[in-house]
Scaffold this motif. Structure first.
Motif, short mmCIF file in Angstrom:
data_model
loop_
_atom_site.label_atom_id
_atom_site.label_comp_id
_atom_site.label_asym_id
_atom_site.label_seq_id
_atom_site.Cartn_x
_atom_site.Cartn_y
_atom_site.Cartn_z
N ILE A 1 0.79 -1.24 0.00
CA ILE A 1 0.00 0.00 0.00
C ILE A 1 0.82 1.28 0.00
N LEU A 2 2.15 1.20 0.09
CA LEU A 2 2.96 2.41 0.08
C LEU A 2 3.27 2.83 -1.35
N ASP A 3 3.58 4.11 -1.51
CA ASP A 3 3.82 4.66 -2.84
C ASP A 3 5.24 4.41 -3.32
N ASN A 4 5.38 4.44 -4.62
CA ASN A 4 6.66 4.20 -5.29
C ASN A 4 7.20 5.52 -5.80
N ILE A 5 8.36 5.93 -5.31
CA ILE A 5 8.95 7.18 -5.79
C ILE A 5 10.26 6.93 -6.54
N SER A 6 10.59 5.65 -6.77
CA SER A 6 11.84 5.32 -7.47
C SER A 6 11.77 5.84 -8.90
N PRO A 7 12.68 6.73 -9.30
CA PRO A 7 12.59 7.30 -10.64
C PRO A 7 12.96 6.33 -11.76
N ARG A 8 13.93 5.43 -11.52
CA ARG A 8 14.37 4.57 -12.60
C ARG A 8 14.80 3.21 -12.06
N ASN A 9 13.89 2.47 -11.48
CA ASN A 9 14.20 1.13 -11.02
C ASN A 9 14.31 0.21 -12.24
N GLU A 10 15.39 -0.54 -12.31
CA GLU A 10 15.66 -1.36 -13.50
C GLU A 10 14.53 -2.33 -13.80
N TYR A 11 13.87 -2.85 -12.75
CA TYR A 11 12.85 -3.87 -12.97
C TYR A 11 11.43 -3.35 -12.82
N GLU A 12 11.27 -2.09 -12.52
CA GLU A 12 9.94 -1.52 -12.42
C GLU A 12 9.68 -0.63 -13.63
N ARG A 13 9.79 -1.26 -14.78
CA ARG A 13 9.54 -0.60 -16.05
C ARG A 13 8.58 -1.44 -16.86
N THR A 14 7.82 -0.80 -17.70
CA THR A 14 6.84 -1.53 -18.49
C THR A 14 7.42 -2.08 -19.78
N ARG A 15 8.57 -1.57 -20.21
CA ARG A 15 9.24 -2.08 -21.41
C ARG A 15 10.71 -2.32 -21.09
N MET A 16 11.22 -3.47 -21.48
CA MET A 16 12.65 -3.73 -21.36
C MET A 16 13.28 -3.52 -22.73
N GLU A 17 13.24 -2.29 -23.18
CA GLU A 17 13.73 -1.97 -24.51
C GLU A 17 15.26 -1.89 -24.53
N LYS A 18 15.82 -2.44 -25.60
CA LYS A 18 17.26 -2.30 -25.76
C LYS A 18 17.59 -0.86 -26.11
N TYR A 19 16.64 -0.18 -26.73
CA TYR A 19 16.82 1.22 -27.10
C TYR A 19 15.72 2.02 -26.42
N GLU A 20 15.93 2.31 -25.14
CA GLU A 20 14.91 3.02 -24.37
C GLU A 20 14.74 4.43 -24.90
N THR A 21 13.49 4.91 -24.90
CA THR A 21 13.20 6.24 -25.41
C THR A 21 12.59 7.11 -24.32
N VAL A 22 12.61 8.41 -24.56
CA VAL A 22 12.05 9.36 -23.60
C VAL A 22 11.40 10.50 -24.38
N THR A 23 10.38 11.11 -23.79
CA THR A 23 9.68 12.22 -24.43
C THR A 23 10.37 13.54 -24.12
N VAL A 24 10.66 14.31 -25.18
CA VAL A 24 11.30 15.63 -25.02
C VAL A 24 10.59 16.62 -25.95
N ILE A 25 11.01 17.87 -25.84
CA ILE A 25 10.56 18.90 -26.78
C ILE A 25 11.79 19.49 -27.47
N PRO A 26 11.83 19.48 -28.81
CA PRO A 26 12.98 20.06 -29.51
C PRO A 26 13.19 21.52 -29.10
N TYR A 27 14.44 21.89 -28.91
CA TYR A 27 14.74 23.23 -28.40
C TYR A 27 14.29 24.32 -29.36
#
Length: 740
Positions: free
Chosen positions: A657-683
């Motif tokens: 029942i406690l909350d998860n604040i881990s920003p990047r836990n290796e095993y708490e991800r929904t995709r195990m992508e070899k090429y992980e992606t992230v959302t950004v905005i072009p400068y």
């Protein structure tokens, strides 16, 4: 008489009254779920409701303190207030909730732990063992209290309880003097002893109900919003919209197909297999409408593999249910800091409300990527609201074949969890190997398997394999365009897509891949109908209603090739010159476009199509899929077995029942992508985005490799901007020296 405020534009009394009214509304809507879970876990509905109302009448009592009231006054008067001097009101409120819980438990005890207290403590910010949300309060002096405010709040709580015919526990205002952080720490110290592993499911579900209803009521009361909990559309309405769409496209509407009709009549869980172009999306909507009504007004959640496909389906569902009833949630939320949607100090903001509602599955219909529901199993983000809404939903998982072993394992666990809570599932794909059907039948034992047999003997195109790379056949593609054919070219990497699009610039080629900002991608999708030549990546494989004459494609897994071929001769016109030409995959594709981590998968896929006849019907294509995958059991896919137990590990770490604040836990991800992606905005969009609202920013977002973002991105006021070249025609380009 002093007036105390809960929101800048709501007095404490006004706020409690509207939150109480919202609570009654939410409880009425959630009653079937509450009663269903009461039967499953054996707790008293009345005792639950008393505890739930207790959290409502006490959640904000801690706001009757000097720092909070000064902050409210500053906001009303538009003057500055040093928020570092504020004090988390939840730490005051939880003391009252704890004493009230003890009194209620004398009457009837249903939980080994004071779940209501934890709900009050965490109704704004995460609660976990490090108390990261309360660092300021660890060193702050106790706030100055307003005894009169607390006394008035307790009288109001008593009156609201009396409206339900219940007696409110006698509490002293001096409970506000207790150190709430000390109390919370003591409770969490006891949690491991009180909560045994075999009680995790029960306690977690009760907590989701208690906290979910509290946050629901608080948000609705704060935003003064009238919410539609479920859709009212009928089967006849869906058919009328279908007719209208066909008329707009100059297509004759001959009524529902047999597949659509059968699915529209089916109650309960379904596994559906139907070729592309068979109207699966419309069939799924008809199933959802039927089952939503059967469940007394359940929500509809439509989940897809990618952000691009989610955007496309969102537009289609808006046509059926109205844009105001359809939420869209995916990784865009990562660009929005909590401070921008803080529902403690703001009230009535439409921007804030839309963001929160979309991210939490509150709207009657929600479209998103599967990741948005999978994260709830890690107790991440707004997991409580997602859980309470998904537990009373009909959930469509489209293109279920498109996941790697890790994500598929999480999906199986997620389906098992929500099915036990009463959610209903429709799992769909154009290509679903029997091994995957069998897997889902195990987790949904009462499910019905529907296959669209009407189209199995139908041919769509001629199939040819070319023993060369696609870039070696530029001349043939150009010749096909010159002859007037509508051409689709599909390659496996963004870089090759951009290179080929520039090669065909003189032919007005449309470039389409995942590295376009949403605004440009939407415009590109709208131009497909007029396009003579489109060069794309695998983003065209699913959920796009497009139709071409010839397909030139790099080799991919067999189910992906079938999806790509589904963009050609969509209506199976036997008189049409329709062709699919399959080319060898290059070494980079072998590494990155491989959902089951089998080194020879693409090689086997190419070999199967090479030895097959050029005249392939839908049944033949399914046979090829089965043949390629027969040596790759689902259970042996990389990460699958580990993912099946990952939620259990996450719950163990957080005691359910406690909350998860881990920003990047290796095993708490929904995709195990070899090429992980992230959302950004072009400068290059910096100036425009700085003037935009958080909701408008979604039109400027693009996904890029995580490694690249780490090197070239920086935060500005909570927004992640990235230094890369961007072209509205070709999308985002990584710096040449950084490409890999």
């Amino acid at each position: 008489m002093t007036i105390y405020y809960a929101k800048p534009d709501q007095t404490y009394e006004e706020h409690l009254e509207v939150v109480y009214k919202a609570w009654k509304e939410v409880v009425e809507y959630k009653r079937p779920l509450i009663e269903r879970l009461s039967n499953k876990y054996g707790f008293s509905v009345e005792r639950f409701l008393k505890g739930s109302l207790m959290t409502v009448v006490l959640h904000d009592i801690g706001k009757n303190i000097e720092p909070f009231q000064k902050m409210m006054a500053a906001i009303r008067e538009k003057t500055k207030f040093d928020r570092r001097k504020n004090y988390r009101h939840e730490l005051i409120s939880l003391n009252f909730a704890f004493e009230a819980w003890k009194e209620l438990n004398k009457e009837s005890k249903y939980s080994v732990f004071p779940l209501e207290v934890l709900a009050v403590a965490g109704h704004h910010l995460p609660v976990e063992f490090t108390f990261s949300s309360f660092q300021r309060e660890k060193i702050a002096d106790p706030p100055f209290l307003y005894p009169e405010g607390f006394q008035e709040a307790l009288i109001l709580a008593k009156e609201l309880f009396a409206k339900e015919g219940w007696q409110f526990p006698h509490l002293s205002w001096e409970l506000a003097r207790v150190n709430g952080l000390w109390r919370l720490n003591k409770l969490l110290e006891c949690l491991p002893q009180l909560l045994s592993k075999n009680e995790y499911d029960r306690e977690r579900t009760l907590f989701v109900l208690i906290k979910g209803i509290l946050i629901y009521a608080d948000w609705l009361g704060s935003s003064k919003t009238k919410v539609s909990y479920s859709i009212s559309a009928s089967k006849d309405h869906i058919i009328e919209v279908l007719k209208k769409r066909c008329q707009e496209k100059n297509i004759k509407f001959n009524g529902l197909s047999l597949f659509q009709q059968k699915l529209s009549e089916q109650e309960g869980d379904v596994i559906a297999v139907a070729p592309t172009g068979s109207g699966k999306t419309e069939a799924s909507i008809l199933w959802a409408v039927k089952n939503s009504r059967a469940m007394g007004g359940a929500k509809i959640i439509y989940l897809l593999p990618t952000k691009a496909t989610a955007n496309s389906i969102w537009s289609r569902l808006c046509a059926f249910f109205g844009e105001e009833n359809v939420g869209l949630t995916h990784s865009s939320a990562n660009l929005i800091f909590e401070s921008e949607v803080d529902n403690e100090t703001t009230s009535g903001s439409e921007e804030k409300r839309n963001l929160l509602f979309d991210q939490s599955f509150i709207r009657p219909v929600t479209v998103g990527t599967v990741d948005q529901l999978l994260t709830s199993g890690f107790n991440s983000g707004k997991w409580v609201l997602k859980e309470i809404n998904a537990a009373n939903s009909v959930i469509i998982l489209d293109e279920i074949h498109a996941y790697d072993g890790w994500t598929l394992g999480l999906i199986v666990s997620m389906i098992s969890h929500f099915a036990q809570l009463g959610a209903r599932f429709l799992l769909m794909s154009a290509t679903m190997p029997e091994s995957i059907i069998s897997l889902f039948q195990k987790v949904l034992p009462s499910s019905t398997v529907f296959k669209d047999t009407e189209l199995l003997d139908k041919e769509r195109s001629k199939y040819f394999t070319k023993d060369k790379f696609i870039e070696e056949d530029i001349a043939e593609i150009k010749e096909a365009v010159k002859k007037g054919h509508r051409i689709l070219v599909v390659v496996n990497t963004v870089e090759k897509c951009q290179t080929l699009a520039k090669e065909f610039e003189a032919y007005d080629a449309i470039c389409y891949h995942s590295r376009f900002i949403a605004k440009d991608r939407k415009a590109i999708e709208e131009s497909f109908e007029r396009a003579r030549l489109v060069i794309a990546t695998q983003v065209v494989e699913v959920s796009l209603d497009i139709d071409f004459d010839w397909l030139f494609t790099e080799c991919a897994p067999p189910d992906a090739l079938v999806q790509r071929a589904g963009r050609v001769n969509r209506r199976r016109d036997p008189e049409r010159d329709s062709r699919v030409l399959i080319y060898k995959a290059d070494a980079k594709a072998e590494k990155m476009y491989n959902p089951i981590n089998a080194p020879d998968l693409l090689e086997k896929s190419f070999a199967e199509f090479k030895q097959a006849s050029s005249d392939l019907n839908e049944k033949d294509l399914l046979t090829i899929v089965e043949s390629v995958y027969k040596d790759y059991p689902v259970e042996e896919r990389e990460g699958f077995s580990e993912a099946l137990t990952q939620y259990e590990q996450s719950q163990k770490t957080r005691l359910a029942i406690l909350d998860n604040i881990s920003p990047r836990n290796e095993y708490e991800r929904t995709r195990m992508e070899k090429y992980e992606t992230v959302t950004v905005i072009p400068y290059c969009f910096f100036a425009e985005v700085c003037k935009s609202s958080p909701r408008e920013r979604k039109w400027y977002e693009v996904r890029i490799p995580y490694w690249y973002a780490r090197r070239h991105s920086r935060l500005h006021e909570g927004v992640l901007f990235c230094d890369l070249t961007y072209d509205s025609k070709y999308g985002a380009f990584l710096k040449p020296q950084d490409r890999s």
